[in-house]
Design a protein around this motif. Sequence first.
Motif, PDB file in Angstrom:
ATOM      1  N   GLU A 269       0.822  -1.213   0.000  1.00 49.86           N
ATOM      2  CA  GLU A 269       0.000   0.000   0.000  1.00 49.86           C
ATOM      3  C   GLU A 269       0.853   1.258   0.000  1.00 49.86           C
ATOM      4  N   LYS A 273       1.106   4.391  -2.822  1.00 50.58           N
ATOM      5  CA  LYS A 273       0.979   5.805  -2.463  1.00 50.58           C
ATOM      6  C   LYS A 273       2.188   6.609  -2.944  1.00 50.58           C
ATOM      7  N   GLU A 331      -5.061   0.420  -6.193  1.00 55.55           N
ATOM      8  CA  GLU A 331      -5.268   1.007  -4.863  1.00 55.55           C
ATOM      9  C   GLU A 331      -6.182   0.175  -3.972  1.00 55.55           C
TER      10      GLU A 331
END
Length: 339
Positions: A269, A273, A331
């Motif tokens: 994750e 980002k 995402e």
Amino acid sequence: MRTNRKAAGRTAAALLTACALALVAGCSGSGGKDSEDKADDGGGGTKAKTPPMKIAMVTHSGEGDTFWDIVQSGAEVAAAKDNVDFLYAANKEGKEQAQLIQSYIDQDVDGLVVSLAKPEAVKAVIAKATAAGIPVVTINSGAEFSKPFGALSHIGQDEAIAGEAVGEELTRRGKKKALCVIHEQGNVSLEERCAGVKKAFGGTVENLNVEGTNMPSSTSSIEAKLQSAKSTDEFDTVVTLGAPFAAASVKAKAGAGSDAEINTFDLNEDVVKQLKAKEIGFAVDQQPYLQGYLAVDELWLNKNNGNVVGGGKPVLTGPALVTEKDVPALEKFTARGTR
């Protein structure tokens, strides 16, 4: 997302294998809305009506390595579907890995999943497992040792090809000097990655060993290396070999006042980002969730249907190069811990 051309054929074969597994698993499930809801959680379905199994996984994960959390997620979903009691243990030291494997042999498990980062350390105990009639599937690292050690098959990416894919991409981006950060000294897969980068890269590559289980120390080591090179021949890219070290390199880059582009192996994750924020140029995705899921599924299929996934040949789960363009599609998966 781009798949390296050298691995394209085998990657396609791996995806076909995954689809075949999904069809077999679907025989034990039910259709309709419930199935759709469960599929949105990353796989699974109604528990198989086969005898219970006990499968253990032993890896070389170090403390804080999120990659292995994703591997476990895949394994646990497959285990729930396959009526499997899933056990997990890890240690970054080869000797301790061997002891963990022996402990599971003593528990008379029905199957073992093992990573081969330090193959010679676990060779003898894997031989004990196979001699005891316990099938072994290897994952992630040490593919070339899998068959000689008596494993059913290996599931993961070809590390040399993955490294070459990175080297080719760095050349395409016009880079000239790369720092390849090795976070676990003696890990054959990490060494293969850096060697692959060096082989295919049009520039120069310098390796840096850091203490992977100590992130502040790793960050300081990378920062010091970037800082010292500024007065001689500055690095214009840093390649890290695990997702957590991408963040460390971003921090080190700022501390050193460097302009080096940060690129990394593996996805989580935070990396997605960082890709979105353009703090990282690209990442290599080897689909760890698939490694855990397919390993458990293969052992279940082998016991209940005599299958050997890939016909005994390595089943490739990567590499694919991921950039900021792939962020929208990834995402939701990284947020739930499955990519």
